[in-house]
Design a protein around this motif. Structure first.
Motif, mmCIF file in Angstrom:
data_model
loop_
_atom_site.group_PDB
_atom_site.id
_atom_site.type_symbol
_atom_site.label_atom_id
_atom_site.label_comp_id
_atom_site.label_asym_id
_atom_site.label_seq_id
_atom_site.Cartn_x
_atom_site.Cartn_y
_atom_site.Cartn_z
ATOM 1 N N GLY A 10 -10.021 -24.632 6.445
ATOM 2 C CA GLY A 10 -10.407 -23.663 5.816
ATOM 3 C C GLY A 10 -8.345 -23.761 5.829
ATOM 4 N N MET A 11 -8.326 -23.044 7.730
ATOM 5 C CA MET A 11 -6.720 -23.181 8.038
ATOM 6 C C MET A 11 -5.610 -24.421 7.900
ATOM 7 N N LYS A 12 -5.958 -25.398 7.903
ATOM 8 C CA LYS A 12 -5.487 -26.998 7.525
ATOM 9 C C LYS A 12 -4.471 -26.896 5.959
ATOM 10 N N LYS A 13 -6.282 -26.461 4.899
ATOM 11 C CA LYS A 13 -6.143 -26.142 4.229
ATOM 12 C C LYS A 13 -4.936 -25.010 3.467
ATOM 13 N N LEU A 14 -4.894 -23.544 4.147
ATOM 14 C CA LEU A 14 -3.860 -22.922 3.591
ATOM 15 C C LEU A 14 -2.513 -23.258 4.495
ATOM 16 N N LYS A 21 -1.477 -26.343 4.839
ATOM 17 C CA LYS A 21 -0.827 -26.971 3.536
ATOM 18 C C LYS A 21 -0.355 -26.238 1.921
ATOM 19 N N GLN A 22 -1.152 -25.629 1.960
ATOM 20 C CA GLN A 22 -0.323 -24.814 0.540
ATOM 21 C C GLN A 22 0.733 -23.610 0.327
ATOM 22 N N SER A 23 0.314 -23.515 1.338
ATOM 23 C CA SER A 23 1.858 -22.682 2.323
ATOM 24 C C SER A 23 2.963 -23.335 1.718
ATOM 25 N N ALA A 24 2.474 -24.568 2.934
ATOM 26 C CA ALA A 24 3.951 -25.714 2.996
ATOM 27 C C ALA A 24 4.735 -25.931 1.070
ATOM 28 N N GLU A 25 3.489 -26.775 0.410
ATOM 29 C CA GLU A 25 3.908 -26.502 -0.892
ATOM 30 C C GLU A 25 4.869 -25.574 -1.387
ATOM 31 N N LEU A 26 4.434 -24.177 -1.374
ATOM 32 C CA LEU A 26 4.465 -23.135 -1.966
ATOM 33 C C LEU A 26 6.376 -22.866 -1.560
ATOM 34 N N SER A 27 6.423 -23.157 0.001
ATOM 35 C CA SER A 27 8.051 -22.907 0.362
ATOM 36 C C SER A 27 8.454 -24.425 -0.129
ATOM 37 N N ASN A 28 7.916 -25.152 -0.376
ATOM 38 C CA ASN A 28 8.552 -26.426 -1.157
ATOM 39 C C ASN A 28 9.583 -26.186 -2.832
ATOM 40 N N ASN A 29 8.145 -25.658 -3.720
ATOM 41 C CA ASN A 29 8.325 -24.978 -4.749
ATOM 42 C C ASN A 29 9.709 -23.919 -5.156
ATOM 43 N N ILE A 30 8.981 -23.262 -4.267
ATOM 44 C CA ILE A 30 10.576 -21.829 -3.971
ATOM 45 C C ILE A 30 11.638 -23.095 -3.800
ATOM 46 N N ARG A 31 11.966 -23.492 -2.554
ATOM 47 C CA ARG A 31 13.360 -24.076 -2.557
ATOM 48 C C ARG A 31 13.571 -24.672 -3.751
ATOM 49 N N LYS A 32 13.103 -25.926 -3.846
ATOM 50 C CA LYS A 32 13.448 -26.410 -5.131
ATOM 51 C C LYS A 32 14.009 -26.039 -6.946
ATOM 52 N N ASP A 33 12.962 -24.249 -7.141
ATOM 53 C CA ASP A 33 12.706 -23.607 -7.897
ATOM 54 C C ASP A 33 14.509 -23.025 -7.497
ATOM 55 N N LEU A 34 14.375 -22.412 -6.398
ATOM 56 C CA LEU A 34 16.488 -22.311 -5.834
ATOM 57 C C LEU A 34 17.375 -22.926 -6.569
#
Length: 77
Positions: free
Chosen positions: A35-39, A41-54
């Motif tokens: 569960g924590m590994k999944k969270l 991974k999701q956090s890292a993906e979200l961070s990457n998406n935000i950086r790409k958007d910026l």
């Protein structure tokens, strides 16, 4: 009365020490749980998406996005 207090402090110290050891083991298991590994991974993906958007907004000329990217780079984020 003083002897009881000393015994309570001694036993309290032992219980705390045992609790810390068990707490560390539980924390390790918790952090390595699926569960924590999944969270994470999701956090890292979200961070990457935000950086790409910026980055895309900064390329279009958005000064705020550019400033935020520069700030994140200074934090090594």
């Amino acid at each position: 009365m003083a002897e009881r207090k000393v015994v309570k402090e001694f036993l309290g110290g032992i219980v705390k020490a045992i609790g810390r050891r068990k707490g560390k083991a539980v924390a390790k298991k918790f952090l390595n749980s699926p569960g924590m590994k999944k969270l994470a991974k999701q956090s890292a993906e979200l961070s990457n998406n935000i950086r790409k958007d910026l980055k895309s907004k900064a390329k279009k000329g958005d000064k705020d996005s550019e400033d935020l990217l520069n700030f994140l780079d200074t934090l090594d984020y």
